[in-house]
Design an enzyme around this catalytic site. Structure first.
Site, short mmCIF file in Angstrom:
data_model
loop_
_atom_site.label_atom_id
_atom_site.label_comp_id
_atom_site.label_asym_id
_atom_site.label_seq_id
_atom_site.Cartn_x
_atom_site.Cartn_y
_atom_site.Cartn_z
N TYR A 1 -2.08 -0.18 10.41
CA TYR A 1 -2.16 -0.82 8.97
C TYR A 1 -1.03 -0.52 8.27
CZ TYR A 1 -3.71 -1.34 4.07
OH TYR A 1 -3.66 -1.66 2.97
N LYS B 1 2.14 -3.41 6.68
CA LYS B 1 2.63 -3.53 5.24
C LYS B 1 4.30 -3.56 5.13
CE LYS B 1 -1.31 -4.11 3.51
NZ LYS B 1 -1.74 -5.37 2.40
N SER C 1 0.83 -1.10 -0.05
CA SER C 1 0.13 0.04 -0.11
C SER C 1 0.72 1.30 -0.04
CB SER C 1 -0.85 0.14 1.30
OG SER C 1 -1.66 1.36 1.44
#
Length: 348
Positions: free
Chosen positions: A158, A162, A134
């Site tokens: 989040y 990643k 992302s």
């Protein structure tokens, strides 16, 4: 080739599944259906049956943290004399806001789930992986366009998961340079829908992202669109982001598999975006022009953690994968609206 597609019933996964099956790949979808609907699989089959395609699609309800399920998938495919050749790994949790309130769950699902998958792949000698990363990992910088060597500085759990997964890939690849082929694709903002109107984005509850919120306002599910700040240092005062048609994004995954066929080993981190920046007002105007629907909006204060501009440098994807986005903002609006009017309640 047989591909294991984790999270294959989600917004991105379902579009990738269709392209894989159209190309003649056998596909095994593993999905927990926590954030998606089993009806997606029915829609995929309906679309392919209507095209009279001979395809092989298997769907398994399960969690990537469950080693027994992963073992069974790989063993069963070996018994059929058609082992898993490549994994496209999309399964995971993706809400920035939810990750702030429940970070341990995000580390468990995203990081431990990926570790579990990698251990299983290594055990069964499957060394080709395409991963959904992302642009969130780039953090708050608005230095644009963002290339892959941009500073990595995520501001939420989040994004941090990643980065942790990408670091895992780096260590794994450097431990055995001759085996692994890994492409970690850093998504910007996938939007739109399949042109058939059979599959598209179906957010649970109130949408967090701009485009599905616009389509829900257009159809009357939401009353108006909140715009967070009209005093940014941009051409019209609203934030600028990179929006890419979901089919273009899906095609980037197939281009990654094609790239694997041309190299003995690799570890690549690659942006997938349109390479263009569109402001909120630009998106609204184009949607209204394309669909004839008026989008009422309200200007709100800026949100913490937002930046003025964020869009991708996609020169690496063009050069390495031979991939380039083909679909316009107008096509995004038309396909997204087509999905919304045909499915006013999503997959429900």
């Amino acid at each position: 080739m047989r591909v294991l597609l984790t999270g294959g019933s989600g917004f991105i996964g379902s579009h990738i599944a269709i392209l894989l099956l159209e190309r003649g790949f056998d596909v095994v979808i593993l999905d927990s259906f926590v954030n998606s609907s089993p009806n997606v699989i029915i829609r995929i089959k309906k679309y392919l049956d209507n095209k009279d395609l001979n395809y092989k699609l298997e769907t398994i309800n399960g969690d990537i943290r469950d080693k027994k399920i992963l073992d069974k998938i790989f063993i069963d495919c070996i018994k059929e004399n058609k082992p898993i050749n490549t994994v496209i790994h999309l399964a995971g949790l993706k809400s920035v806001y939810e990750s702030l309130s429940n970070p341990l769950h995000y580390w468990d699902v995203n990081v431990f789930g990926t570790l579990n998958l990698l251990l299983t792949m290594k055990e069964y000698e499957c060394y080709s992986l395409v991963f959904s990363s992302s642009a969130t990992i780039y953090g708050l910088s608005d230095s644009v366009p963002m290339a892959e060597d941009h500073t990595i500085s995520p501001i939420n759990p989040y994004g941090k998961t990643k980065v942790a997964i990408e670091n895992m890939f780096y260590d794994l690849y450097n431990s055995n340079l001759n085996s692994w082929k890994i492409c970690s694709l850093r998504y910007f903002n996938p939007v739109g829908a399949h042109p058939s109107g059979l599959i598209g984005e179906d957010p649970i509850g109130i949408p967090n992202n701009l485009f599905p919120f616009i389509t829900q306002v257009a159809i009357g599910t939401q009353k108006l669109l909140n715009i967070y700040g009209d005093d940014w240092g941009t051409r019209d005062g609203t934030g600028i982001r990179d929006y890419i048609h979901i089919i273009d994004l899906a095609e980037g995954h197939l281009a990654s598999i094609d790239y694997f066929n041309s190299t003995e080993s690799c570890l690549e981190f690659i942006n997938l975006g349109s390479g263009k920046g569109y402001s909120v007002f630009q998106i609204i105007r184009q949607f209204e022009l394309s669909t004839g629907r008026k989008i009422p909006f309200s200007i709100q204060d800026r949100r913490d953690g937002d930046v003025a501009k964020s869009f991708a440098d996609i020169s690496k994807a063009k050069k390495l994968l031979g991939w380039t986005p083909k679909r316009s903002l107008e096509q995004i609006c038309l396909d997204g609206w087509n999905w919304q009017i045909k499915n006013p309640h999503g997959y429900g």
